[in-house]
Design an enzyme around this catalytic site. Structure first.
Site, mmCIF file in Angstrom:
data_model
loop_
_atom_site.group_PDB
_atom_site.id
_atom_site.type_symbol
_atom_site.label_atom_id
_atom_site.label_comp_id
_atom_site.label_asym_id
_atom_site.label_seq_id
_atom_site.Cartn_x
_atom_site.Cartn_y
_atom_site.Cartn_z
ATOM 1 N N TRP A 359 0.827 -1.212 0.000
ATOM 2 C CA TRP A 359 0.000 0.000 0.000
ATOM 3 C C TRP A 359 0.860 1.260 0.000
ATOM 4 O O TRP A 359 0.358 2.367 -0.226
ATOM 5 C CB TRP A 359 -0.967 0.005 1.185
ATOM 6 C CG TRP A 359 -0.326 0.167 2.542
ATOM 7 C CD1 TRP A 359 0.501 -0.721 3.165
ATOM 8 C CD2 TRP A 359 -0.475 1.268 3.438
ATOM 9 N NE1 TRP A 359 0.877 -0.232 4.400
ATOM 10 C CE2 TRP A 359 0.292 0.986 4.606
ATOM 11 C CE3 TRP A 359 -1.175 2.463 3.399
ATOM 12 C CZ2 TRP A 359 0.370 1.855 5.684
ATOM 13 C CZ3 TRP A 359 -1.102 3.329 4.499
ATOM 14 C CH2 TRP A 359 -0.324 3.021 5.618
ATOM 15 N N ASP A 360 2.150 1.097 0.181
ATOM 16 C CA ASP A 360 3.083 2.225 0.135
ATOM 17 C C ASP A 360 2.940 3.003 -1.182
ATOM 18 O O ASP A 360 3.067 4.225 -1.205
ATOM 19 C CB ASP A 360 4.529 1.725 0.222
ATOM 20 C CG ASP A 360 4.811 0.863 1.428
ATOM 21 O OD1 ASP A 360 3.861 0.327 2.022
ATOM 22 O OD2 ASP A 360 5.991 0.691 1.762
ATOM 23 N N GLU A 490 1.714 -1.600 13.377
ATOM 24 C CA GLU A 490 1.788 -3.053 13.413
ATOM 25 C C GLU A 490 2.268 -3.584 14.757
ATOM 26 O O GLU A 490 2.429 -4.800 14.921
ATOM 27 C CB GLU A 490 2.683 -3.551 12.277
ATOM 28 C CG GLU A 490 2.083 -3.285 10.907
ATOM 29 C CD GLU A 490 3.005 -3.617 9.754
ATOM 30 O OE1 GLU A 490 2.511 -3.773 8.627
ATOM 31 O OE2 GLU A 490 4.238 -3.695 9.985
ATOM 32 N N LYS A 602 4.519 1.986 16.058
ATOM 33 C CA LYS A 602 5.564 1.800 15.053
ATOM 34 C C LYS A 602 5.617 2.965 14.074
ATOM 35 O O LYS A 602 6.687 3.405 13.659
ATOM 36 C CB LYS A 602 5.312 0.486 14.308
ATOM 37 C CG LYS A 602 6.375 0.116 13.283
ATOM 38 C CD LYS A 602 6.005 -1.185 12.579
ATOM 39 C CE LYS A 602 7.060 -1.559 11.556
ATOM 40 N NZ LYS A 602 6.656 -2.740 10.769
ATOM 41 N N GLN A 603 4.456 3.457 13.673
ATOM 42 C CA GLN A 603 4.381 4.538 12.689
ATOM 43 C C GLN A 603 3.049 5.254 12.864
ATOM 44 O O GLN A 603 2.203 4.836 13.640
ATOM 45 C CB GLN A 603 4.484 3.977 11.272
ATOM 46 C CG GLN A 603 3.285 3.137 10.839
ATOM 47 C CD GLN A 603 3.499 2.449 9.516
ATOM 48 O OE1 GLN A 603 4.176 1.435 9.446
ATOM 49 N NE2 GLN A 603 2.918 2.989 8.462
#
Length: 764
Positions: A359-360, A490, A602-603
């Site tokens: 999906w990046d 994640e 994580k992000q």
């Protein structure tokens, strides 16, 4: 602590001094590619030290059987991965009877390598003293040609420094290559033939199962002191290997050069039985232009790319080097020539993540390609997903969905899901939202509404169907909930009501419904065609909207924020500032059980939603959520710093925005995550571009017009970038003295700058 051995330079990546500990990292950083093929910066001559050999061909993959402890219904059978392809760069070098090997030489000095980003070549040079006492100077230059993208050339020079020397050059092709990340040590390649004729060599190979055919080829010329020489040669042929041997005697001070023209011809573009002839054509074209001609045309091709894509920064060399490295690698990976191709997270720099599409691409890469190239390049990225729509429907069917609902894969090469971790494969379903948002983002930026009628609406309908079926009605909450998911963070798996996922589902349904209505008004014939093709009724759309209008969003009245998921406040909320530095990165030191129970992010997760859907939220809401979630974010995803940089800039926290920018732009150059030897983070490099253009530049598209809210970090004196907006090129320059806009186009362009409308007239 991050490593810093790359020398600051505005246009080049430079390493000086030979260090065996850095070889694998440098093989990643100095990688080269041309959109059709690429390779790590392995030494051409033999090297017996630790190395990660890697050459890759775009679109060529193998379905490696998934390796899991036990099987689950719906699990992908295969993990499609980019293949380490036959190696054509190899040149064994013997000097006075001893093999040249930097790992065994008595002394190596003046070692230097440079990735020249301005002109698109990789050069390495060094002086070596062999164990037999011979001293030589070596300079090797490698080019993967952008225009003739089946062709590469290596110019390998050896100068005898202290005595006469017998040099034996042995250029070779090696088809017996394996992947480092093979699950079962399967044989990926079948060698069909090894042939030679008049200094030309060919290995015909075919991938097992997927049956991609390629021809790896070579021809070499020998020069002494820049004059052509014609030494006799011998050949060595094995089942998967071909080597030519050229012996040259040179006097002290003289230079022997081998020019190797080599590369791949692929069945993407040629019939399998014509690959050798196509390779001969490529050799002839390359040798006709010659090394210097190829080098000059390569520089010209890169000049054309830089003319549009360059971002200049004055006053901060490391920041300048960082953004150009990111732009360079993005263009080496994908140029938009072939809608069958996409952008792997490692590009041509390594094998991690299988080299597949994530999906990046839609979330981070699409804006870069929309703004720095013709809009057809970005359209090709959308067409790639449209062409995989039926596979996405089949992926959803395997999980129990029906009626044409589509779940796009987390990882894919051909549209089939090929990710093999259950918490990602089954639960990180927010990826569907990025596919839909990319269509919205493309139409918003380009104004190309035709795409929705031609292809995009079918994708939006299938995604809306998925979300409607995936939501569950909770009688307890009197709302629709989405259970058992993994959000962008994640470090939380199998959670309920991840806010980003729920909001994305609501947005996707409502966007699909609005596009159906728009098409009914603007293009009734297309509307009828699509409704009949998808068997969509007005009653079904009403059911969608029932779900979207009554979606549940976890919220904390105490903190006045949306919760990342239902149970987030049950965690022990210790911020990253109070986390022992020796435990970082936590994914390398903690058990997964401990990570899942921690509050660490994580992000960007909630903040990812505030980035995509910012028009739905106020500045004050953004500030509250940023202040709550960023302190818990460990930024252990390459995709994290860029989003936080953009949000910090929007909040006018420029020092924090700059820190995040530097981290995203130099993530690989300074190896923040201690993993660059596995390859570079290609897709997150597009986030670096976003950090400047959307972050510092404040660029947005609203109501068909560009808006800017320029800011400048205190570390910079000036920066400038260009965007191609609907066929007109706008250059934006931001300095401490003010902002300026220069337009190349045929019509005046109306923009907003800090809320004030300005009309920019063309300067050409």
């Amino acid at each position: 602590m991050n490593q810093k051995y790359i020398l600051p330079d505005p246009w080049s990546i430079i390493e000086e001094g030979f260090d065996a500990e850095k070889v694998k990292s440098s093989e990643s950083l100095f990688s080269i590619g041309n959109g059709a093929m690429g390779q790590r910066a392995n030494f051409e001559e033999d090297y017996s030290g630790e190395t990660f050999q890697g050459s890759y061909v775009a679109g060529v993959y193998y379905p490696d059987k998934t390796r899991v402890g036990w099987w689950k219904n719906g699990y992908p059978e295969y993990f499609a991965k980019v293949l380490n392809a036959p190696n054509w760069i190899g040149i064994k070098v013997s000097v006075n009877g001893e093999d040249l090997d930097l790992h065994t030489c008595d002394q190596v000095k003046n070692f230097r390598r440079e990735l020249n980003m301005k002109e698109g070549y990789y050069r390495r040079s060094f002086q070596a003293t062999l164990q037999n006492g011979t001293e030589v100077m070596v300079e090797s230059t490698r080019i993967l040609h952008l225009d003739q993208d089946e062709l590469g050339v290596i110019n390998y020079k050896v100068t005898a420094l202290n005595k006469d020397a017998e040099i034996v050059f042995s250029p070779y092709l090696d088809g017996g290559i394996t992947n480092e990340d093979s699950n079962w040590d399967d044989k990926f390649w079948d060698t069909l033939s090894v042939s030679e004729a008049d200094h030309q060599g060919f290995i015909r190979s075919m991938t097992m199962k997927t049956q991609f055919h390629i021809c790896t080829y070579m021809q070499s010329d020998i020069l002494v002191n820049d004059s052509e020489a014609t030494p006799a040669y011998t050949s060595e042929k094995k089942d998967q290997y071909l080597q030519f041997n050229y012996k040259v005697n040179i006097s002290k001070g003289d230079t022997a050069t081998l020019r190797k023209y080599a590369g791949y011809t692929v069945s993407h573009h040629h019939k399998p039985d014509n690959l050798v002839n196509a390779a001969k054509d490529a050799i002839n074209a390359g040798r006709t232009m010659g090394y210097e001609g190829l080098k000059a045309s390569q520089a010209e091709a890169w000049s054309s790319i830089w003319e549009m894509a360059d971002i200049t920064i004055e006053g901060d060399v490391e920041a300048q080097q960082g953004i150009r490295f990111n732009i360079f690698q993005l263009n080496q990976t994908y140029l938009g020539k072939d809608a069958r191709l996409n952008i792997g997270p490692k590009g041509f720099t390594g094998e991690k993540y299988g080299g597949s599409t994530y999906w990046d691409t839609e979330a981070y890469c699409l804006p870069f390609y929309m703004a720095t190239k013709d809009h057809t390049v970005a359209r090709n990225l959308l067409v790639y997903r449209y062409n995989h729509l039926q596979k996405a429907i089949e992926n959803a069917e395997k999980l129990g969905f029906s009626n044409g609902a589509a779940l796009y894969p987390m990882v894919t090469m051909n549209g089939e899901e090929s990710h093999n971790e259950w918490e990602i494969t089954f639960e990180e379903i927010h990826r569907n939202g990025a596919i839909a948002f990319a269509i919205y983002n493309y139409v918003r930026y380009t104004g190309d509404i035709s795409y929705v009628a031609e292809k995009g609406l079918e994708v939006l309908i299938a995604i809306a169907r998925f979300w409607q079926q995936r939501a569950t009605y909770s009688t307890h909450k009197n709302k629709y909930v989405i259970l058992g998911v993994t959000g962008p963070n994640e470090y939380e798996n199998n959670v309920n009501n991840n806010w980003y996922t729920n909001f994305t589902a609501k947005w996707c349904i409502e966007y699909a419904a609005s596009e159906i209505d728009r098409l009914k008004q603007d293009a009734p014939a297309e509307h009828t065609r699509i409704m009949e093709k998808t068997r969509l009724s007005a009653d079904e759309v009403t059911q969608w909207l029932k779900v979207s209008s009554n979606m549940y969003f976890p919220y904390s009245e105490e903190h006045n924020i949306y919760l990342q998921q239902d149970g987030f406040l049950d965690k022990e909320l210790i911020t990253v500032a109070d986390l022992d530095r020796s435990q970082r990165p936590i994914n390398q030191y903690w058990s997964w059980d401990r990570i899942l129970r921690s509050p660490y992010i994580k992000q960007a997760d909630v903040l990812q939603g505030f980035y995509f859907f910012e028009d739905h939220f106020s500045q004050e809401e953004l500030e509250r959520h940023f202040d709550f979630y960023e302190p818990f974010t460990v930024h252990e995803s390459s995709l994290s710093p860029c989003v936080h940089s953009i949000q910090a800039a929007k909040l006018d926290r420029m020092e924090q925005a700059y820190t995040f920018y530097l981290r995203t732009s130099r993530l690989d150059l300074d190896d923040y995550n201690k993993e660059v030897e596995e390859g570079c983070h290609i897709t997150s490099m597009a986030g670096t571009w976003l950090s400047i253009v959307e972050g510092f530049g404040g660029m947005r598209v609203r109501d068909g017009h560009l808006e800017f809210h320029p800011r400048i970090p205190k570390h910079w004196d000036k920066y400038a970038f260009k965007v191609n907006f609907r066929g007109q090129i706008l250059k934006v320059t931001v300095s401490r003295q003010g902002n300026s806009f220069e337009l190349s186009g045929s019509e005046p362009l109306s923009i907003k700058v800090k809320g004030e409308t300005k009309t920019i007239t063309p300067s050409n």
